[in-house]
Design an enzyme around this catalytic site. Structure first.
Site, PDB file in Angstrom:
ATOM      1  N   SER A 191      42.160  33.657  71.107  1.00 21.31           N
ATOM      2  CA  SER A 191      43.086  32.878  70.311  1.00 21.31           C
ATOM      3  C   SER A 191      44.181  33.754  69.697  1.00 21.31           C
ATOM      4  O   SER A 191      44.990  34.332  70.416  1.00 21.31           O
ATOM      5  CB  SER A 191      42.275  32.127  69.250  1.00 21.31           C
ATOM      6  OG  SER A 191      43.024  31.197  68.572  1.00 21.31           O
ATOM      7  N   ASP A 239      53.100  42.371  76.809  1.00 15.51           N
ATOM      8  CA  ASP A 239      54.256  41.859  77.555  1.00 15.51           C
ATOM      9  C   ASP A 239      55.521  42.662  77.295  1.00 15.51           C
ATOM     10  O   ASP A 239      56.393  42.760  78.174  1.00 15.51           O
ATOM     11  CB  ASP A 239      54.496  40.388  77.200  1.00 15.51           C
ATOM     12  CG  ASP A 239      53.587  39.446  77.982  1.00 15.51           C
ATOM     13  OD1 ASP A 239      52.642  39.945  78.622  1.00 15.51           O
ATOM     14  OD2 ASP A 239      53.817  38.224  77.952  1.00 15.51           O
ATOM     15  N   LYS A 264      41.593  31.833  75.456  1.00 15.89           N
ATOM     16  CA  LYS A 264      41.853  30.590  74.715  1.00 15.89           C
ATOM     17  C   LYS A 264      43.345  30.494  74.407  1.00 15.89           C
ATOM     18  O   LYS A 264      43.853  31.229  73.561  1.00 15.89           O
ATOM     19  CB  LYS A 264      41.053  30.541  73.421  1.00 15.89           C
ATOM     20  CG  LYS A 264      41.298  29.250  72.627  1.00 15.89           C
ATOM     21  CD  LYS A 264      40.566  29.245  71.321  1.00 15.89           C
ATOM     22  CE  LYS A 264      40.810  27.939  70.583  1.00 15.89           C
ATOM     23  NZ  LYS A 264      42.243  27.749  70.231  1.00 15.89           N
TER      24      LYS A 264
END
Length: 542
Positions: free
Chosen positions: A303, A314, A328
């Site tokens: 999460s 990223d 999740k």
């Protein structure tokens, strides 16, 4: 390590993930409207659910509890949607929200039930129990004149007796070693903080280590305070440990990410059928935008943990070390119902800066979804990164040219297999599964508290205290008395690991987590790999 035992802890991971999740906010409603499949029969509105419930209540052979039927129906309905939408009964809502709110009301002790006795591990600093003089090692014999020693009391029963609204009082009778009689205390309950930062210390002269257990309302402030203290000790690089962190508030994760990313960088965006795209971008002035950074993750990181790790990965900002995260990528919003219960309904998906959704599939149903982590063990993913395969459609490329993956958690940049120290040592496995190290350590501190008081600080203890062969042999004798015995080969092979564990748990009682993790992590493969990566200069900066 004890903390990595999948068989004991996995059910708790599931409970935290399903009950916690990401909560964007709390939306109050005065009523729930909607007639379902509306029609008209005999001049009245037809509501299938309500009419079926009425029919059951009126005609069923036995008396039924309508409220329980309604709750069960809602729970089943939400499970049909996705694994993270959830119904929380009014009686459970406060406990469900406490980890996210960052506090609860009670007496302020850490306790452990040992030999059918409630032992005080520590009185929380500044809490009600510390204020009246309760100490580590005290044993609670009575609560409000009710005997609780030798009665088979459970952890839940202890919390029910000691927790309560702030301002109310609870009486306890304490046995303290060296005192001839029980000591009586009257404790006025109050707000007790639940901390998100489990540990923060300098791994070496330049490397700071911070472990975060959840993303709650106070997490960002706790992190900044801990990091500032490490700055004062010369921190020039950081290891951020998100292993076992089930998530929590989206806001806490984005604020932390903002501290590491330059102005304008996308952190995450959310989008759902009824919710337009909402983007969260970094602002200027992040305190740790240039610091070399390693992030530790594992299958229990979920999460909000995945939002933070995903954003840093990223943008090629951090090196992710460990194992694939839970997966999740669904966002829940909590709505409180008029009867005090609440729904946590999935209202959006979140996407990392490269556009990947890391939500793992749940099309095979609720039970199969919850078995997925066990399947990772069966497929050897926990031991070998080569066993993990993603289709090309789930591959993404970062600005720095690195390949990252969506569709099932955050893949680490540096893989660390699960610790299998006890895999082939039956004695060690039994000792860890039964929690015998912590039991022995509690007894040892209780019997040697005066002797241990000479170590005024953790640094003194770390330098001076050794788990000798005599102490280890005493531990072996205690486990044997509990019918846990090992061969000479097994106990000798387990000795370095168990001596370190005993030392860490003894230190925990004296100095809490500040004395626990620095010792425990010395034999932790993930932590050791993170130190290796950051010392080699492989950790990323922008």
């Amino acid at each position: 390590m004890e903390g990595n035992r999948p068989n004991r802890y996995m059910p708790f991971v599931f409970a935290l993930l399903i009950g916690g999740g990401i909560v964007l906010g709390s939306k109050l409603s005065d009523s729930i409207n909607g007639d379902g499949a509306a029609g008209n029969k005999g001049g009245r509105s037809f509501n299938k659910i309500s009419d079926v419930l009425n029919y059951i209540q009126n005609e069923y052979v036995d008396t039924v509890n309508r409220e329980q039927l309604v709750d069960a129906s809602i729970e089943k309905m939400l499970q049909e949607l996705d694994p993270h939408s959830a119904y929380i009964p009014a009686s459970e809502l406060q406990a469900a929200n406490e980890p996210l709110e960052g506090n609860f009301e009670g007496v302020g002790i850490e306790f452990h039930i040992q030999s059918d006795t409630i032992m005080v591990v520590a009185a929380i600093s500044g809490g009600p129990s510390e204020m009246v003089g309760i100490r580590s090692g005290d044993r609670i014999v009575r609560v409000n004149d009710t005997l609780v020693a030798g009665t088979g009391i459970t952890n839940n029963e202890v919390m029910q007796k000691l927790r309560g609204p702030g301002g109310t009082k609870v009486k306890v009778a304490i046995f303290r070693r060296g005192q001839p009689r029980l000591i009586n205390f009257s404790i006025t309950r109050g707000k007790i903080p639940l901390y998100s930062v489990d540990a923060a210390f300098m791994s070496d002269a330049q490397t700071g280590y911070i472990k975060i257990s959840r993303f709650a309302a106070t997490t960002y402030e706790e992190f900044m305070e801990a990091a500032a203290k490490l700055d004062q000790h010369g921190m020039k690089r950081m290891i951020l440990d998100l292993r076992g962190n089930p998530g929590g508030y989206l806001d806490a994760a984005t604020k932390m990410a903002d501290e590491f990313l330059p102005d304008g960088k996308l952190i995450v965006y959310t989008q759902g059928k009824a919710r337009p795209r909402t983007s969260y971008n970094a602002t200027s002035g992040g305190r740790y935008e240039k610091i070399p950074l390693v992030v530790l993750t594992d299958e229990g990181s979920a999460s909000a943990s995945e939002i933070l790790a995903g954003a840093l990965q990223d943008w090629d900002r951090a090196t992710i070390v460990g194992r694939r995260t839970f997966g999740k990528g669904l966002v829940q919003e909590q709505t409180k119902l008029p009867d005090g219960s609440a729904l946590r309904l999935t209202i959006a998906r979140y996407y990392t800066p490269t556009g990947r959704s890391i939500q793992k599939p749940y099309d095979k149903g609720y039970d199969e979804y919850n078995e997925e982590l066990y399947n990772r063990y069966d497929h050897s993913e926990m031991l070998n990164a080569d066993s993990i395969h993603f289709p090309d459609s789930l591959k993404y490329t970062t600005p720095g040219g690195k390949t990252v993956y969506g569709g099932g958690g955050i893949m680490p940049d540096v893989f660390v297999p699960i610790d299998t120290t006890d895999r082939n040592n039956h004695y060690l496995a039994a000792v860890l599964n039964l929690g015998l190290v912590s039991e022995f350590s509690y007894d040892y501190v209780d019997a040697h508290r005066q002797e241990l008081e000479k170590y005024k600080t953790f640094a003194d203890f770390d330098k001076g205290f050794v788990v000798t062969d005599a102490i280890y042999n005493s531990f072996l004798s205690e486990t044997a008395a509990k019918d846990v015995k090992g061969t000479a080969v097994e106990t000798a092979a387990a000795a370095p690991f168990l001596k370190n564990q005993i030392r860490a748990f003894i230190s925990r009682q004296l100095y809490r987590n500040d004395g626990f993790y620095p010792i425990l992590l010395r034999l932790d493969p993930g932590y050791k790999k993170a130190v290796e990566v950051i010392e080699a200069g492989s950790a990323k900066t922008l």
